[in-house]
Design a protein around this motif. Structure first.
Motif, PDB file in Angstrom:
ATOM      1  N   GLN A  21     159.223  37.496  41.367  1.00  0.00           N
ATOM      2  CA  GLN A  21     159.379  37.132  39.961  1.00  0.00           C
ATOM      3  C   GLN A  21     159.155  38.363  39.102  1.00  0.00           C
ATOM      4  OE1 GLN A  21     156.919  33.887  38.716  1.00  0.00           O
ATOM      5  NE2 GLN A  21     157.688  33.900  36.640  1.00  0.00           N
ATOM      6  N   THR A  22     159.991  38.552  38.111  1.00  0.00           N
ATOM      7  CA  THR A  22     159.805  39.625  37.148  1.00  0.00           C
ATOM      8  C   THR A  22     159.034  39.070  35.966  1.00  0.00           C
ATOM      9  OG1 THR A  22     161.873  40.676  37.788  1.00  0.00           O
ATOM     10  CG2 THR A  22     160.975  41.265  35.638  1.00  0.00           C
ATOM     11  N   VAL A  23     157.902  39.679  35.689  1.00  0.00           N
ATOM     12  CA  VAL A  23     157.080  39.274  34.548  1.00  0.00           C
ATOM     13  C   VAL A  23     156.819  40.529  33.728  1.00  0.00           C
ATOM     14  CG1 VAL A  23     154.931  38.200  33.775  1.00  0.00           C
ATOM     15  CG2 VAL A  23     155.971  37.472  35.924  1.00  0.00           C
ATOM     16  N   VAL A  24     157.378  40.604  32.537  1.00  0.00           N
ATOM     17  CA  VAL A  24     157.222  41.792  31.704  1.00  0.00           C
ATOM     18  C   VAL A  24     156.371  41.543  30.463  1.00  0.00           C
ATOM     19  CG1 VAL A  24     159.340  42.891  32.503  1.00  0.00           C
ATOM     20  CG2 VAL A  24     159.422  41.358  30.541  1.00  0.00           C
ATOM     21  N   THR A  25     155.866  40.333  30.324  1.00  0.00           N
ATOM     22  CA  THR A  25     155.022  39.994  29.189  1.00  0.00           C
ATOM     23  C   THR A  25     153.594  39.824  29.682  1.00  0.00           C
ATOM     24  OG1 THR A  25     156.889  38.877  28.142  1.00  0.00           O
ATOM     25  CG2 THR A  25     154.703  38.384  27.275  1.00  0.00           C
ATOM     26  N   GLU A  31     148.355  34.466  32.168  1.00  0.00           N
ATOM     27  CA  GLU A  31     148.336  33.003  32.302  1.00  0.00           C
ATOM     28  C   GLU A  31     148.601  32.576  33.746  1.00  0.00           C
ATOM     29  OE1 GLU A  31     151.177  29.281  30.967  1.00  0.00           O
ATOM     30  OE2 GLU A  31     151.056  31.005  29.623  1.00  0.00           O
ATOM     31  N   ILE A  32     149.607  33.176  34.357  1.00  0.00           N
ATOM     32  CA  ILE A  32     149.957  32.832  35.741  1.00  0.00           C
ATOM     33  C   ILE A  32     148.834  33.230  36.699  1.00  0.00           C
ATOM     34  CG2 ILE A  32     151.507  33.363  37.672  1.00  0.00           C
ATOM     35  CD1 ILE A  32     153.759  33.638  35.574  1.00  0.00           C
ATOM     36  N   ALA A  37     144.232  31.861  40.217  1.00  0.00           N
ATOM     37  CA  ALA A  37     142.836  32.137  40.581  1.00  0.00           C
ATOM     38  C   ALA A  37     141.962  30.906  40.357  1.00  0.00           C
ATOM     39  CB  ALA A  37     142.310  33.317  39.775  1.00  0.00           C
ATOM     40  N   ASP A  38     142.175  30.201  39.251  1.00  0.00           N
ATOM     41  CA  ASP A  38     141.407  28.979  38.951  1.00  0.00           C
ATOM     42  C   ASP A  38     141.614  27.912  40.019  1.00  0.00           C
ATOM     43  OD1 ASP A  38     140.418  30.166  36.659  1.00  0.00           O
ATOM     44  OD2 ASP A  38     141.744  29.058  35.296  1.00  0.00           O
ATOM     45  N   ALA A  39     142.791  27.930  40.654  1.00  0.00           N
ATOM     46  CA  ALA A  39     143.085  26.959  41.711  1.00  0.00           C
ATOM     47  C   ALA A  39     142.507  27.406  43.055  1.00  0.00           C
ATOM     48  CB  ALA A  39     144.598  26.764  41.838  1.00  0.00           C
TER      49      ALA A  39
END
Length: 92
Positions: A21-25, A31-32, A37-39
């Motif tokens: 996945q490309t995440v640039v923000t 958030e992801i 991590a919370d899970a």
């Protein structure tokens, strides 16, 4: 939706999941990664390091999400970089 889908898949399959996945923000990445991590799921993020020109070329040639180029180009222009916690980088 990304987080809940990954958590569900992880629980269902009981194995590691590879998600390209490309995440640039930065905010979206945080958030992801925080949701995963919370899970209680271990996350290994790998950053593909490409030049701005190469990234823009790939975006321009994207036939799946042709309208995404405006949003991504703005993020590139503002130099928002995503760095991974593992410190792993791959050259393109």
């Amino acid at each position: 939706m990304v987080i809940s889908t990954l958590v569900s898949l992880h629980e269902e399959l009981g194995t590691d999941i590879l998600v390209p996945q490309t995440v640039v923000t930065e905010g979206y990445w945080q958030e992801i990664s925080a949701g995963i991590a919370d899970a209680g799921i271990q996350l290994l993020a790998i950053t593909l390091d490409v030049s701005d020109d190469e990234h823009e070329r790939r975006i321009a040639g994207d036939g799946v999400e042709p309208d995404a180029d405006g949003v991504i180009a703005e993020d590139i222009a503002s130099n928002q970089e995503i760095t991974d916690n593992a410190g792993v980088e791959l050259a393109a």
